[in-house]
Enzyme design. Structure first.
Site, PDB file in Angstrom:
ATOM      1  CB  SER A 201      -0.965   0.040   1.186  1.00  0.00           C
ATOM      2  OG  SER A 201      -0.252   0.267   2.392  1.00  0.00           O
TER       3      SER A 201
ATOM      4  CE1 TYR B  38      -3.740  -1.571   1.327  1.00  0.00           C
ATOM      5  CE2 TYR B  38      -3.096  -2.915  -0.552  1.00  0.00           C
ATOM      6  CZ  TYR B  38      -3.096  -2.676   0.813  1.00  0.00           C
ATOM      7  OH  TYR B  38      -2.434  -3.524   1.654  1.00  0.00           O
TER       8      TYR B  38
END
Length: 124
Positions: A25, A58
């Site tokens: 991430s 993300y």
């Protein structure tokens, strides 16, 4: 028909850290996430201005007002502390929604503090 369009962009963020051994991430200051209408675990595109790398990951929240922009996991191979990046998110819009469409554009300083926030379709 749905069209995929830019939803929000944070321009010229400075990477503050990179952690290859984190699960994955990009950690982003929670305040910047709110300004860009990003939710935890939302897919983002990242464009590294320094080396040209472009990748998807993300976003997860970092402490509010910290200025943190940390590349985690495999993304840490695509940027280094001090690199300038752009974060973009996209959404699908109906033709009716596009009549009032304007993406959120956030510009930050070297400390990742917002200096300008606007909604605009103006192209320079």
């Amino acid at each position: 028909m749905l069209r995929e369009m830019l939803k929000s962009k944070i321009h010229r963020l400075t990477v503050t850290d990179a952690d290859l051994h984190y699960e994955g991430s990009l950690s982003l200051d929670e305040y910047l996430m709110e300004l860009a209408d990003l939710k935890p675990f939302e897919k983002i595109d990242v464009y590294n201005i320094n080396n040209g790398a472009r990748f998807q990951t993300y976003v997860i929240p970092a402490p509010r007002y910290s200025g943190e922009v940390k590349l985690n996991g495999a993304a840490a191979r695509l940027g280094h502390k001090g690199d300038l990046i752009i974060i973009a998110s996209y959404a699908q819009y109906t033709e009716e929604e596009l009549e009032n469409y304007a993406p959120k554009l956030i510009f930050v300083n070297e400390k990742n503090q917002p200096v300008e926030v606007k909604e605009s379709t103006e192209v320079k």
